[in-house]
Scaffold this active site. Sequence first.
Site, PDB file in Angstrom:
ATOM      1  N   CYS A 172       0.830  -1.807   0.058  1.00 57.79           N
ATOM      2  CA  CYS A 172      -0.077   0.261  -0.257  1.00 57.79           C
ATOM      3  C   CYS A 172       0.834   1.406  -0.390  1.00 57.79           C
ATOM      4  O   CYS A 172       0.200   2.664  -0.515  1.00 57.79           O
ATOM      5  CB  CYS A 172      -1.488   0.207   1.124  1.00 57.79           C
ATOM      6  SG  CYS A 172      -1.116  -1.413   2.048  1.00 57.79           S
TER       7      CYS A 172
ATOM      8  N   ARG B 272       6.408 -11.659   5.454  1.00 53.75           N
ATOM      9  CA  ARG B 272       6.023 -11.487   6.283  1.00 53.75           C
ATOM     10  C   ARG B 272       6.970 -12.683   7.519  1.00 53.75           C
ATOM     11  O   ARG B 272       7.191 -13.810   6.625  1.00 53.75           O
ATOM     12  CB  ARG B 272       4.878 -11.052   6.778  1.00 53.75           C
ATOM     13  CG  ARG B 272       4.402 -10.626   5.824  1.00 53.75           C
ATOM     14  CD  ARG B 272       2.318  -9.745   6.136  1.00 53.75           C
ATOM     15  NE  ARG B 272       2.234  -8.246   5.210  1.00 53.75           N
ATOM     16  CZ  ARG B 272       1.097  -8.864   4.770  1.00 53.75           C
ATOM     17  NH1 ARG B 272       0.744  -9.810   5.769  1.00 53.75           N
ATOM     18  NH2 ARG B 272       0.159  -8.143   3.985  1.00 53.75           N
TER      19      ARG B 272
ATOM     20  N   GLN C 191       0.931 -10.921  -3.657  1.00 49.40           N
ATOM     21  CA  GLN C 191       0.491 -10.322  -3.698  1.00 49.40           C
ATOM     22  C   GLN C 191      -0.224 -10.517  -4.744  1.00 49.40           C
ATOM     23  O   GLN C 191      -0.197  -9.419  -5.426  1.00 49.40           O
ATOM     24  CB  GLN C 191      -0.436  -9.836  -2.137  1.00 49.40           C
ATOM     25  CG  GLN C 191      -0.698  -9.659  -1.520  1.00 49.40           C
ATOM     26  CD  GLN C 191      -0.573  -8.445  -0.622  1.00 49.40           C
ATOM     27  OE1 GLN C 191       0.337  -7.731  -0.515  1.00 49.40           O
ATOM     28  NE2 GLN C 191      -1.446  -9.303   1.417  1.00 49.40           N
TER      29      GLN C 191
ATOM     30  N   ASP D 210      -2.444  -8.351  -6.101  1.00 46.94           N
ATOM     31  CA  ASP D 210      -2.487  -7.255  -5.420  1.00 46.94           C
ATOM     32  C   ASP D 210      -3.268  -5.398  -5.858  1.00 46.94           C
ATOM     33  O   ASP D 210      -2.428  -5.478  -6.712  1.00 46.94           O
ATOM     34  CB  ASP D 210      -1.344  -6.223  -4.126  1.00 46.94           C
ATOM     35  CG  ASP D 210      -1.981  -5.448  -2.707  1.00 46.94           C
ATOM     36  OD1 ASP D 210      -2.988  -5.539  -2.555  1.00 46.94           O
ATOM     37  OD2 ASP D 210      -1.267  -4.847  -2.286  1.00 46.94           O
TER      38      ASP D 210
ATOM     39  N   HIS E  92      -5.014  -1.436  -5.400  1.00 50.26           N
ATOM     40  CA  HIS E  92      -5.744   0.188  -4.533  1.00 50.26           C
ATOM     41  C   HIS E  92      -6.426   0.845  -5.470  1.00 50.26           C
ATOM     42  O   HIS E  92      -5.891   0.664  -6.617  1.00 50.26           O
ATOM     43  CB  HIS E  92      -3.964   0.485  -3.322  1.00 50.26           C
ATOM     44  CG  HIS E  92      -3.600  -0.378  -2.578  1.00 50.26           C
ATOM     45  ND1 HIS E  92      -2.281  -1.161  -2.742  1.00 50.26           N
ATOM     46  CD2 HIS E  92      -3.642  -0.619  -1.622  1.00 50.26           C
ATOM     47  CE1 HIS E  92      -2.196  -1.895  -2.025  1.00 50.26           C
ATOM     48  NE2 HIS E  92      -3.251  -1.512  -0.989  1.00 50.26           N
TER      49      HIS E  92
ATOM     50  N   LYS F  82     -14.736  -4.597   5.278  1.00 47.95           N
ATOM     51  CA  LYS F  82     -13.927  -5.953   4.621  1.00 47.95           C
ATOM     52  C   LYS F  82     -14.905  -6.837   4.624  1.00 47.95           C
ATOM     53  O   LYS F  82     -15.740  -6.924   5.210  1.00 47.95           O
ATOM     54  CB  LYS F  82     -12.878  -6.498   5.451  1.00 47.95           C
ATOM     55  CG  LYS F  82     -13.295  -6.756   6.110  1.00 47.95           C
ATOM     56  CD  LYS F  82     -11.866  -7.559   6.829  1.00 47.95           C
ATOM     57  CE  LYS F  82     -12.101  -8.452   8.054  1.00 47.95           C
ATOM     58  NZ  LYS F  82     -10.626  -9.413   8.335  1.00 47.95           N
TER      59      LYS F  82
ATOM     60  N   HIS G 124      -8.417  -1.649  -0.759  1.00 47.66           N
ATOM     61  CA  HIS G 124      -7.954  -2.749  -1.059  1.00 47.66           C
ATOM     62  C   HIS G 124      -8.115  -3.655  -0.687  1.00 47.66           C
ATOM     63  O   HIS G 124      -8.974  -4.306  -0.786  1.00 47.66           O
ATOM     64  CB  HIS G 124      -6.436  -2.731   0.482  1.00 47.66           C
ATOM     65  CG  HIS G 124      -5.904  -1.857   1.513  1.00 47.66           C
ATOM     66  ND1 HIS G 124      -4.485  -1.507   1.471  1.00 47.66           N
ATOM     67  CD2 HIS G 124      -6.837  -1.105   2.151  1.00 47.66           C
ATOM     68  CE1 HIS G 124      -5.077  -0.737   2.449  1.00 47.66           C
ATOM     69  NE2 HIS G 124      -5.399  -0.153   2.601  1.00 47.66           N
TER      70      HIS G 124
HETATM   71 ZN   LIG Z   1      -3.281  -2.734   0.696  1.00 46.29          ZN
END
Ligand SMILES: [Zn+2]
Length: 636
Positions: A323, A352, A370, A372, A374, A457, A503
Site C-alpha cells: 500500500c 512477513r 499478492q 494486490d 489499491h 471488509k 485494498h
Molecule cells: Zn493495501
Amino acid sequence: MTPLEELRHSASHILATAVLRIYPDAKLDIGPPTDTGFYYDIDLEHKLTAEDLVRIEAEMKKVADENQPFLRKEVSREEAAEIIRARGQERYKLGRLADIPEDEKISFYQNGEFIDLCAGTHVRYTSKLKAFKLLSIAGAYHRGDEKNKQLQRIYGTAFPTRDELAKYIEQIEQAKHRDHRKLGRDLKLFVIDEDVGQGLILWTPNGSIIRQELQTFISEELRKQGYSQVFTPHIGKLELYKISGHFPYYKESQFTPVVENESLAKILGEGCSCAEMVARLDAVSPRLAAQINGRTGRETITPDRVKPEAELLEGFMLKPMNCPHHIKIYSSQPRSYRDLPVRLAEFGTVYRWEQSGELNGMTRVRGFTQDDAHLFCTEDQVAQELLGCLALVKTVLTTLGMSDYRVRVGLRDPDSKKYTGQTENWDKAEAACRQAAMTLGVPFAEEPGEAAFYGPKIDFVVKDVIGREWQLGTVQVDYNLPIRFDLTYSGADNQDHRPVMIHRAPFGSMERFCGVLIEHFGGDFPVWLSPEQARIVPVSEKTLEYSRELLARLKDAGVRASVDEHSDKLGAKIRRAEMEKVPYTLVLGAKEAEARSVSVRSRAKGDEGVVPFDQFLPRIQEEIRLRSLSEKKAPA
Ligand SMILES: [Zn+2]
Ligand SMILES: [Zn+2]
C-alpha cells in the site's frame, strides 16, 4: 461447547479410558475437541504405533458399548489434588488444576472407572459415541513449549452418524492424494530449499507456467476493469512505514529492518548497544511526529517515541505491504475528481515473519506475491468499486470451477469507539459491502466486530471439490491511510477532498492460491494451466520424424508440448504421461504418419481414437483460448 464439540470431547474421555486400560502407567495431560475432531496428549514410555491405535480404538468401542454415564462431581481444590494423586496423575494434572482461577468451580467427570479433571460438558452416556475413529499420532510439547517434554498426541474424530464419519474419512484420503506439498514434488511445481530458507518458495519451471498463466488471466480481467499495472521495489524506507503505521506496531510479523553499512558501522563505533539500536530504529523524529499527529488530529505518536533527528537510525524494510508504495504513486501528481477512481494493480511481493511451526508448503510462507491493487476513489464511488472487485472474483473463481464459495462481511462493533472515519461514511461503506456481497448470489455472513479499525471488509472462503474450505483474500475499505498520507483530490468545487482507499487482494497471494488450486484440481489442471499440454509418443523410431514435425506445429500454435524420445515400451511412455498428468497424449504409429493423423488419449476421456492432426490442433487451441475446464474424469 456445541453439541458436536461435546460429542468429540466426550470421545477424548473415552480415548483416555481405553489408553489407561491398556497402559495403566500412562500420564494424561489434556484432551480438547478441535475443529475436525479431538485429541488427547499422553506421556507414555512406549512409543505408540498404528497397530496400537487399532487396539486402543477397539477398547474405546467396548467403553462406548458399556453405556457408562458421565457423572459430574464438584470438589474443593484440596480434594481435587487428592483425587489426582490417588490416580497417580499428578505429573500434568496438578499443573492443570493450578490453572483454574480461584473463583471458578473445580469439577471432575467420571465414566466407569475413569475420572478426569474437566469443566465439561459431555454427552450423557458413552453409548452416544457410535461413529468415531482414531486417525494419527503426533509429537506435541507439553503446553506447546519446546522446553517441555514432548508428549504423544493421539488424534481422532467423531460424528453423530456413521455416514458422516465415512464421508469425512473419504475426504481425508482424498486430501492425502491431493496434498499440494506431495503433488508439488511429484509434478515438479515448486521447491523449498533449507539453504534458501524456510517458507520461501522457489517456483520451478512447471509451477512458474501455472503462475504465469494465472497472472495473465487475472491481468486481462483487471485491464478490462480499468486497472493500471505498476511495479514497485521490494523494500522501502522505515519512515514510510512509520507514516503508514505498519512499523513498529506489527514488528512481530515483519523481518528486522535492514540498516546500511555506513550507519551501522558509525553507531557500533559509538558503542551503541543492541537495545539502543532497536530504540533508534523505532523512534520518530519531532518533525515526523508533528506531521502524523497533525494529520490524524490526535496524539498518534506519543512523546516517548520521539527522539531528536540526530539520534535516529534510518533503515529499510522488506515490504510487508504494497500500500505505501502505491500511495506514493497516487500522490506523485495532482489528482482531480475527473481522474478518479485511480486503480493501481501489482503482483506485489511482500515479506512477513511467520513462526517456523506455522509454515506449511505454499499456503503459509514468509515471502509471497499478492494479487494486490489499491483503488483511490470518491466516497460516492465506493459502492461501484466494490461491485467491480466482486465481479472479478466471481469471474476468476467460476473459470477455475470453484463456484462453491461464500463471503464474510466484517462490520463495526457497534459498542466500540476505536474506528477511524466518520459514522455516516461507515454506514454507507458497510451498506455498500453488504450490497456488493448480495450481488454474488452466494451465501454471506455479516460479522459485527470483524471490521478493521480503518474500514469494513469482505473476505472470501472457497470450498474445493472435496468439500474443504480455504480462506482466500480480502477487499477492504480504508479511511485511515488517506489521512496518514494526507491524500487529496480536487473536487468539482475546486476544493481539496480526501479520497477513500480500497485494498484488494481477492485471491490472497499467488503462493497460497496456487497451493489451493493444486489441491482443488488434484494436479489435473485444465489444459490452459497445464505445464505440458500435449505429449507426443512415437510408437517406434520410424515415426520420430513425423513426431518432431507435429511438435514444431504445436509449438508454433502456442501449445506447450514435447516428444517422448525415450527408448522404452509404448505402454511405459503412456503411463509416464499419465503420471505426469499431461492432458493429451498423442500416439503416432505408421498408420497415423501415413494419414497425417494422431491417436488421441485424453486425461479426461481415455482413448478417443484416431483424428486428423488438422482437427486436433484447432480443438486444443480453442480449449486453451477459452480456458475451458477439463471434463470430469469418469470414476474409476
Ligand atoms: Zn493495501
Ligand atoms: Zn471433559
